[in-house]
Every structure is written in structure tokens, then in C-alpha cells.
Design an enzyme around this catalytic site. Sequence first.
Site, PDB file in Angstrom:
ATOM      1  N   ARG A  75       1.009  -1.182   0.004  1.00  0.00           N
ATOM      2  CA  ARG A  75      -0.034  -0.030   0.091  1.00  0.00           C
ATOM      3  C   ARG A  75       0.920   1.189   0.053  1.00  0.00           C
ATOM      4  O   ARG A  75       0.602   2.343  -0.277  1.00  0.00           O
ATOM      5  CB  ARG A  75      -0.997  -0.022   1.155  1.00  0.00           C
ATOM      6  CG  ARG A  75      -1.936   0.999   1.278  1.00  0.00           C
ATOM      7  CD  ARG A  75      -3.155   0.758   2.025  1.00  0.00           C
ATOM      8  NE  ARG A  75      -2.811   0.349   3.444  1.00  0.00           N
ATOM      9  CZ  ARG A  75      -2.197   1.084   4.467  1.00  0.00           C
ATOM     10  NH1 ARG A  75      -2.167   2.579   4.446  1.00  0.00           N
ATOM     11  NH2 ARG A  75      -2.189   0.573   5.824  1.00  0.00           N
ATOM     12  N   TYR A  95     -15.786  17.634 -15.845  1.00  0.00           N
ATOM     13  CA  TYR A  95     -16.117  16.184 -15.968  1.00  0.00           C
ATOM     14  C   TYR A  95     -17.283  15.923 -14.738  1.00  0.00           C
ATOM     15  O   TYR A  95     -17.177  16.441 -13.690  1.00  0.00           O
ATOM     16  CB  TYR A  95     -14.827  15.624 -15.362  1.00  0.00           C
ATOM     17  CG  TYR A  95     -14.928  14.015 -14.848  1.00  0.00           C
ATOM     18  CD1 TYR A  95     -15.547  13.012 -15.751  1.00  0.00           C
ATOM     19  CD2 TYR A  95     -14.336  13.603 -13.662  1.00  0.00           C
ATOM     20  CE1 TYR A  95     -15.772  11.791 -15.443  1.00  0.00           C
ATOM     21  CE2 TYR A  95     -14.559  12.310 -13.366  1.00  0.00           C
ATOM     22  CZ  TYR A  95     -15.142  11.462 -14.112  1.00  0.00           C
ATOM     23  OH  TYR A  95     -15.314  10.148 -13.877  1.00  0.00           O
ATOM     24  N   ASP A 111      -7.363  19.630 -14.633  1.00  0.00           N
ATOM     25  CA  ASP A 111      -7.688  18.213 -15.137  1.00  0.00           C
ATOM     26  C   ASP A 111      -7.386  18.453 -16.576  1.00  0.00           C
ATOM     27  O   ASP A 111      -7.975  19.019 -17.375  1.00  0.00           O
ATOM     28  CB  ASP A 111      -9.145  18.151 -14.810  1.00  0.00           C
ATOM     29  CG  ASP A 111      -9.372  16.657 -15.536  1.00  0.00           C
ATOM     30  OD1 ASP A 111      -8.814  15.882 -16.344  1.00  0.00           O
ATOM     31  OD2 ASP A 111     -10.343  15.958 -14.760  1.00  0.00           O
ATOM     32  N   LYS A 122      -8.161   7.093 -19.848  1.00  0.00           N
ATOM     33  CA  LYS A 122      -8.714   7.652 -21.011  1.00  0.00           C
ATOM     34  C   LYS A 122      -7.510   7.444 -21.903  1.00  0.00           C
ATOM     35  O   LYS A 122      -7.248   6.370 -22.649  1.00  0.00           O
ATOM     36  CB  LYS A 122      -9.108   9.079 -21.021  1.00  0.00           C
ATOM     37  CG  LYS A 122     -10.138   9.116 -19.928  1.00  0.00           C
ATOM     38  CD  LYS A 122     -11.420   8.378 -20.037  1.00  0.00           C
ATOM     39  CE  LYS A 122     -12.633   8.650 -19.079  1.00  0.00           C
ATOM     40  NZ  LYS A 122     -12.438   8.660 -17.515  1.00  0.00           N
TER      41      LYS A 122
END
Length: 381
Positions: A54, A107, A178, A203
Site C-alpha cells: 500500500r 467532468y 484536469d 482515457k
Amino acid sequence: MTRPESAPWAPDTVVVSAGRPPHAVDQPVNSPIVLSSTFHSLGEPGAGEKVYGRFTNPTWDPLEETIAQLEDCELPALAYASGMAAVAAALSLLPAGGTIVIPSHAYNGSLSLVAELEKTLGLTVRRVDLADTDAAIAALAGADMAWLESPTNPMLEVADLPVLLAAAREAGVLTVVDNTFSTPLRQRPLQQGADVVVHSATKYMGGHSDVVLGAVVTRNPELRSRLHGMRTLHGAIAGPFEAWLTLRGIRTMALRLDRAEASAMELAKRLAGHPAISRVRYPGLPEDPGHQRAAEQLEGFGAIVAIEVAGGAEAADAMLAKLLLWTPATSLGGVESLAERRRRHPGEPGTVPDNLVRLSVGIENVEDLHADLTAALGQRG
């Protein structure tokens, strides 16, 4: 592989060359996948020790190095479990009860999360039209964060990003951009003064609609430390296989984007005169409201086209149902062309026309893409 300082590689070289093992006999050409949840460790962990899955994974390192190089950042990027995990991490930099300036169109996941935080944590949210530079600058007064997209999703409005970033910096406002739509191949917001850049690597970076992953990049060591801590404590980590797939996708991103962008321009030109389409938005069209800014600020117009189908939502849905080559689906940036009526999602802003279809142009033959669209619209050729 480290870039030579005397001759930095071009971005379309970086996508191929970065994050590779060193040139040495018997070294692999590609970075390996490390599948381990824990690592050998004795005593108090020292700086840089892996310890536990982690905290870090060697498979993340070449991906984070590559994204950082693409965004022209000296510090490694941070990979997250999804684009939304990256968005949530960046929003965690807001103080309790803080004020955020965010586009009216952006978004959907970002807008929805901000709306939730507005209700649950008492954020003050100022929603602005990013294409209106004066209004956006005015909204910065007393704000803690400015969340920016350019072009916006799905309306493709183009912001005067350098001016907004400079105004935010002067006002002492933290800026997050973004950059999913444009990718670092078309704009690098850190060079323009952004504090943090966010990507849905699902994407264009992944590029094959087979991986979910996000990334955050910043040149500020203190911000990166906070973002890294958020990822570790909240467990929003990328799986090693997902990180490896994303890096493999990045290798062809320049070729894919160039091809898709060229097709998007051609389709936008043709669709602008189609009788079954009432409006086309694409920054590459000279008549588009964002064209001049995009031409000045971007290194390409991207591969997303927004069309408004004459006859409203019902006509748009009918067109989508008739498509054979284009896939009616959400998301974007893959090798396959996708089409979606955005207002089918309840959280999409009401100012997005209900007949707007977002086209994510892929790498298929452009004549086939055009023929499929016009056939679905009711007119062949």
C-alpha cells in the site's frame, strides 16, 4: 531512462523512451510487473524502503516517472486506483469549509464530488463559465482552490488558462488542472503555473478501454507529500497490472492521438454542414468560439467532438441506437470510437443540451466513421 539535460527528448519520444530499465546486457526492454503485497523489512523502516504494497510498488515507478516527464515535472507523479481517486486526492487539499471555484461544465465525477462535499463538509462552491475570463477571475477573490479544465467536458469551452493561472497565483489560490482531454501532448499546465495536474489515465494514456487508473502531478514537494499520504491512508492505490497496462498504453499515445485528432477535425468539418445536426463544437473549427484560444494555447485540438442532434434527446437516442461502428458507451480516449448522449446521466448539468452527443473519435478509418454516423442520422454519404 533519464533525459539528457542538454537535449531533452520531445514528448512523442518520451512516451516511448521514459520509464525503461537501464541499457545493460540482459536487462529487459520493458519494466516488469511486481506482484507482491509486502517486502522484506527488518527494524525501523528507513527512507525509501518499500515495506508494504500500500506504500509503494516497483511497477508504479516507471509509470510515475513517465507521466512526470510528459508533464515536465521533476518530481514523480502519483498513480491512483482511478481518475476519481486522483480527483478526490486533489480535492483533499482544500481546507475544511473552504471555497472552490469550478467550471459550470466539467467532468461529471468532479462536479458530483464537489456537490457532495458542498453538502457534507460545508464547502463554498463558486461555479463559473471558464470561457468568461473576467467572471472567472472575479470568482477567485477569497477562494482556496480553482479547479480548471480546458477544453471543458463535454461542452469543449476553452479557457484562457495562462491568464487564469496567473490571476490565481496572484490571489494566492491553489490551482488544479484536469488535463485528461488535452493530455500532456497538447498542453502542460505546470509550465503555465498550475500547482497540481490531474489525469484520468483510463482515457488517452491507457488508450484501450481496458484499465481504470488515475494520476496526479505536482512540482511542490509539500503538496506531493500530502497527496502521497492521502493515497496511502485511504488505500486509493493502483494495482500493479493496471499500472503496467497504462504504461504500455502510453507508448502509443502520440500515434493514437495524432490519428484520432486528424479524424476528429475531418468529421467536425463534415458534420458542421449536416442537416440533421443543429450545432457542432470542436475547437479546431475556425467558427468555434474557442478556436482562437485553442490555436494559441494548445498544440493540437484534440479528438473530442460535441454534436447537437436536431430533434432533441429522442432524435439523439435514435441515432445512437442505429450506430454499427461507433460504440454507444461512456468514457473516451480509447482506440475505438465512442458516442454518448451526456444528459442521460442524472448528475450532468442542466445547461448541457439534452441532445448533445459527445463523440470520442478513435483510430478507425475516417470514411467508415463518417459513413456510420450519416447512416445513423438518416442520410448516407
